[in-house]
Design an enzyme around this catalytic site. Structure first.
Site, PDB file in Angstrom:
ATOM      1  N   ASP A  88       0.856  -1.188   0.000  1.00  0.00           N
ATOM      2  CA  ASP A  88       0.000   0.000   0.000  1.00  0.00           C
ATOM      3  C   ASP A  88       0.888   1.231   0.000  1.00  0.00           C
ATOM      4  OD1 ASP A  88      -0.101   1.042   3.131  1.00  0.00           O
ATOM      5  OD2 ASP A  88       0.033  -1.144   3.003  1.00  0.00           O
ATOM      6  N   GLU A 181      -8.510   4.482  12.190  1.00  0.00           N
ATOM      7  CA  GLU A 181      -7.523   4.186  13.226  1.00  0.00           C
ATOM      8  C   GLU A 181      -7.719   4.988  14.510  1.00  0.00           C
ATOM      9  OE1 GLU A 181      -3.532   4.369  11.667  1.00  0.00           O
ATOM     10  OE2 GLU A 181      -4.222   3.917   9.633  1.00  0.00           O
TER      11      GLU A 181
END
Length: 298
Positions: A88, A181
């Site tokens: 990623d 997150e």
């Protein structure tokens, strides 16, 4: 023998006899043992203390990060039993040499199959390298995906529409990804869950596919452990371990943030897919009818 003297306290009709200075108190049991220990015993005891200290230092500080330290110094370890690898990326990787990455980039001697690309963050921010990365990933034969970084400062609805207006997914692309997150401090756990579900619902209705949820192991078990979230493919972030503690179903595992590949300056996140390449392609938009049988069998 010291001479005795009589001490009379003022205003009191009694006397007390003083017998001179008292003797020293007898040393305790353990002190006497130490006093009679031979010199070599001190060295053995000191060595034992050092050994215990080193053990606990390694157990709590070195062991948990061993994968990361080995990767930083070129001795990379990978989770065993997986063949489908990917990365990623975002603007943090800078300008990527896609030809070099395509021709020479491998992870654990396996080709790179997929690339997850940061697209948006919050309600207004777009990654500066997204459009070029998104285009180049497909042009160079990688299965690509786009992710949104969830912000605690803006409403989920605005963030969802920002992602939709920025990312034009095509047949052969992976489902959209929500990278979550952090939880806003001004929201309860229930309010936070509803906000995440709002983003997921809006994006799912637009692309007609369930988005992927990316988060780390402890965050999911703390905030996203409701059964409703198990309906979404899970991309787990759990670094520096050779096996997962998470017992639920998962599709992707981000296992290190210090990978190195030709064509990318600096470090990059490494990921694995929990299945075959055929399974990975089955996840993509359009499925087998529009991508073609051959693409699934490669």
């Amino acid at each position: 023998m010291p001479k005795r003297r009589v001490v009379r306290r003022k205003g009191v009709g009694t006397t007390r006899t003083y017998h001179g200075p008292r003797g020293h108190r007898k040393p305790g049991f353990f002190v006497r043992i130490l006093q009679h220990m031979p010199g070599w015993a001190y060295w053995v005891g000191g060595g034992a203390v050092v050994a215990v200290y080193v053990y606990f230092f390694y157990y709590f500080f070195v062991g948990p990060f061993g994968f990361r330290w080995r990767a930083l110094y070129g001795d990379v370890s990978y989770p065993e039993g997986y063949e489908i690898h990917g990365i990623d990326i975002s603007h943090h990787q800078g300008r990527i040499n896609w030809d070099e990455l395509k021709d020479n980039g491998t992870i654990n001697h396996c080709p790179i199959r997929f690339v997850m690309i940061k697209a948006t963050e919050g309600a207004t921010r777009t990654d500066e390298n997204f459009r070029d990365n998104f285009y180049q990933a497909r042009e160079n034969g990688f299965t690509r995906g786009a992710y949104h970084f969830y912000s605690v400062h803006t409403p989920a609805e605005q963030q969802a529409y920002h992602f939709i207006s920025t990312v034009k997914l095509e047949n052969g692309d992976l489902p959209p990804v929500l990278d979550v997150e952090h939880k806003p401090k001004n929201q309860t756990d229930e309010q936070f869950k509803n906000s995440v579900l709002q983003w997921l619902d809006i994006v799912e209705k637009h692309y007609q596919v369930k988005p992927i949820i990316y988060t780390y192991f402890k965050f999911k078990t703390r905030y996203l452990n409701d059964p409703v979230f198990d309906e979404y493919p899970y991309w787990i972030a759990h670094y520096y371990v050779d096996s997962l503690e998470y017992q639920g179903p998962w599709k992707f595992w981000q296992h290190t943030d210090v990978g190195r590949l030709p064509g990318i300056k600096g470090t990059v996140d490494f990921n694995i897919y929990n299945g075959s390449y055929y399974d990975l392609r089955q996840m993509t938009l359009g499925s087998q009818e529009t991508i073609g049988e051959k693409a699934y069998r490669e």
